[in-house]
Design a protein around this motif. Structure first.
Motif, mmCIF file in Angstrom:
data_model
loop_
_atom_site.group_PDB
_atom_site.id
_atom_site.type_symbol
_atom_site.label_atom_id
_atom_site.label_comp_id
_atom_site.label_asym_id
_atom_site.label_seq_id
_atom_site.Cartn_x
_atom_site.Cartn_y
_atom_site.Cartn_z
ATOM 1 N N MET A 1 0.841 -1.174 0.000
ATOM 2 C CA MET A 1 0.000 0.000 0.000
ATOM 3 C C MET A 1 0.889 1.240 0.000
ATOM 4 N N LYS A 2 0.541 2.202 -0.820
ATOM 5 C CA LYS A 2 1.276 3.462 -0.869
ATOM 6 C C LYS A 2 0.747 4.421 0.199
ATOM 7 N N VAL A 3 1.573 5.382 0.566
ATOM 8 C CA VAL A 3 1.167 6.396 1.532
ATOM 9 C C VAL A 3 -0.081 7.114 1.021
ATOM 10 N N SER A 4 -0.117 7.424 -0.265
ATOM 11 C CA SER A 4 -1.276 8.122 -0.847
ATOM 12 C C SER A 4 -2.560 7.304 -0.700
ATOM 13 N N ASP A 5 -2.458 5.984 -0.803
ATOM 14 C CA ASP A 5 -3.627 5.122 -0.608
ATOM 15 C C ASP A 5 -4.140 5.226 0.827
ATOM 16 N N LEU A 6 -3.213 5.236 1.771
ATOM 17 C CA LEU A 6 -3.583 5.354 3.180
ATOM 18 C C LEU A 6 -4.246 6.695 3.456
ATOM 19 N N VAL A 7 -3.689 7.754 2.875
ATOM 20 C CA VAL A 7 -4.262 9.095 3.040
ATOM 21 C C VAL A 7 -5.714 9.083 2.553
ATOM 22 N N ARG A 8 -5.944 8.498 1.412
ATOM 23 C CA ARG A 8 -7.290 8.447 0.830
ATOM 24 C C ARG A 8 -8.226 7.567 1.680
ATOM 25 N N GLY A 20 6.604 12.510 -1.318
ATOM 26 C CA GLY A 20 6.847 11.182 -0.761
ATOM 27 C C GLY A 20 5.603 10.321 -0.647
ATOM 28 N N LEU A 21 4.477 10.797 -1.142
ATOM 29 C CA LEU A 21 3.228 10.053 -0.995
ATOM 30 C C LEU A 21 3.177 8.788 -1.844
ATOM 31 N N ASP A 22 4.099 8.648 -2.793
ATOM 32 C CA ASP A 22 4.139 7.433 -3.611
ATOM 33 C C ASP A 22 4.942 6.309 -2.958
ATOM 34 N N ALA A 23 5.509 6.575 -1.792
ATOM 35 C CA ALA A 23 6.304 5.552 -1.102
ATOM 36 C C ALA A 23 5.412 4.400 -0.661
ATOM 37 N N GLU A 24 5.962 3.192 -0.755
ATOM 38 C CA GLU A 24 5.261 1.989 -0.296
ATOM 39 C C GLU A 24 5.432 1.845 1.219
ATOM 40 N N ILE A 25 4.358 1.470 1.891
ATOM 41 C CA ILE A 25 4.399 1.232 3.335
ATOM 42 C C ILE A 25 4.630 -0.257 3.562
ATOM 43 N N SER A 26 5.722 -0.583 4.238
ATOM 44 C CA SER A 26 6.062 -1.984 4.479
ATOM 45 C C SER A 26 5.528 -2.507 5.811
ATOM 46 N N GLY A 27 5.060 -1.613 6.659
ATOM 47 C CA GLY A 27 4.574 -1.971 7.981
ATOM 48 C C GLY A 27 4.394 -0.698 8.782
ATOM 49 N N GLY A 28 4.225 -0.836 10.069
ATOM 50 C CA GLY A 28 4.040 0.339 10.899
ATOM 51 C C GLY A 28 4.583 0.135 12.295
ATOM 52 N N TYR A 29 4.760 1.247 12.984
ATOM 53 C CA TYR A 29 5.219 1.205 14.370
ATOM 54 C C TYR A 29 4.573 2.374 15.104
ATOM 55 N N THR A 30 4.023 2.111 16.271
ATOM 56 C CA THR A 30 3.364 3.133 17.075
ATOM 57 C C THR A 30 4.144 3.333 18.362
ATOM 58 N N GLY A 44 10.819 2.096 5.282
ATOM 59 C CA GLY A 44 9.530 1.959 4.619
ATOM 60 C C GLY A 44 8.336 1.819 5.546
ATOM 61 N N MET A 45 8.577 1.849 6.841
ATOM 62 C CA MET A 45 7.465 1.716 7.789
ATOM 63 C C MET A 45 6.823 3.072 8.069
ATOM 64 N N LEU A 46 5.556 3.031 8.432
ATOM 65 C CA LEU A 46 4.818 4.213 8.856
ATOM 66 C C LEU A 46 4.981 4.351 10.360
ATOM 67 N N ALA A 66 8.474 5.648 5.769
ATOM 68 C CA ALA A 66 7.615 6.040 4.647
ATOM 69 C C ALA A 66 6.902 7.356 4.950
ATOM 70 N N ALA A 67 6.484 7.541 6.199
ATOM 71 C CA ALA A 67 5.766 8.750 6.615
ATOM 72 C C ALA A 67 5.627 8.743 8.125
ATOM 73 N N VAL A 68 5.235 9.905 8.656
ATOM 74 C CA VAL A 68 4.930 10.036 10.080
ATOM 75 C C VAL A 68 3.470 10.457 10.189
ATOM 76 N N LEU A 69 2.705 9.734 10.981
ATOM 77 C CA LEU A 69 1.300 10.052 11.208
ATOM 78 C C LEU A 69 1.132 10.574 12.628
ATOM 79 N N ILE A 70 0.687 11.812 12.736
ATOM 80 C CA ILE A 70 0.479 12.469 14.028
ATOM 81 C C ILE A 70 -0.990 12.320 14.413
ATOM 82 N N VAL A 71 -1.228 11.817 15.619
ATOM 83 C CA VAL A 71 -2.584 11.469 16.067
ATOM 84 C C VAL A 71 -3.203 12.540 16.963
ATOM 85 N N ASN A 72 -4.434 12.282 17.385
ATOM 86 C CA ASN A 72 -5.165 13.109 18.350
ATOM 87 C C ASN A 72 -5.438 14.531 17.872
ATOM 88 N N GLY A 73 -5.454 14.742 16.555
ATOM 89 C CA GLY A 73 -5.744 16.063 16.016
ATOM 90 C C GLY A 73 -4.634 17.083 16.191
#
Length: 112
Positions: A1-8, A20-30, A44-46, A66-73
């Motif tokens: 899955m690409k970052v852009s797919d996740l955004v959508r 960088g939205l075309d980068a593939e996400i290989s997994g994630g870490y919280t 490649g992890m989110l 792949a990207a950083v996702l900031i939570v809680n608004g």
């Protein structure tokens, strides 16, 4: 899955790093502890965090996330945005909690 797919799929905010939205996400870490992320995230992890300071860009760049996702608004400050733009790191946002968005992303990655 690409970052852009996740955004959508999750209607995420893109604060910066559009190239960088075309980068593939290989997994994630919280995690919110930078040293923990540096020890466990792979290329490649989110990264899902509540942190908003510019060190998140440094760690994401160092580990080639792949990207950083900031939570809680929360939103990154101007220095963080500037650094994200400079390093071309996608900084994303969601009003969801880390727990909720991690579960949703896990399911999406399993389906991909």
């Amino acid at each position: 899955m690409k970052v852009s797919d996740l955004v959508r799929e999750l209607n995420l905010t893109v604060f910066c790093g559009e190239a960088g939205l075309d980068a593939e996400i290989s997994g994630g870490y919280t995690s919110d502890l930078l040293s923990d992320v540096m020890g466990h995230i792979d290329e490649g992890m989110l990264w899902i965090t509540m942190q908003t300071h510019q060190n998140i860009v440094a760690v994401a760049t160092l580990k080639d996330a792949a990207a950083v996702l900031i939570v809680n608004g929360a939103s990154p400050d101007e220095e963080t945005l500037d650094k994200g733009k400079e390093e071309n790191v996608p900084l994303l946002g969601t009003p969801l909690s880390a727990f909720e968005v991690t579960g949703k992303i896990y399911r999406l990655l399993q389906q991909a």
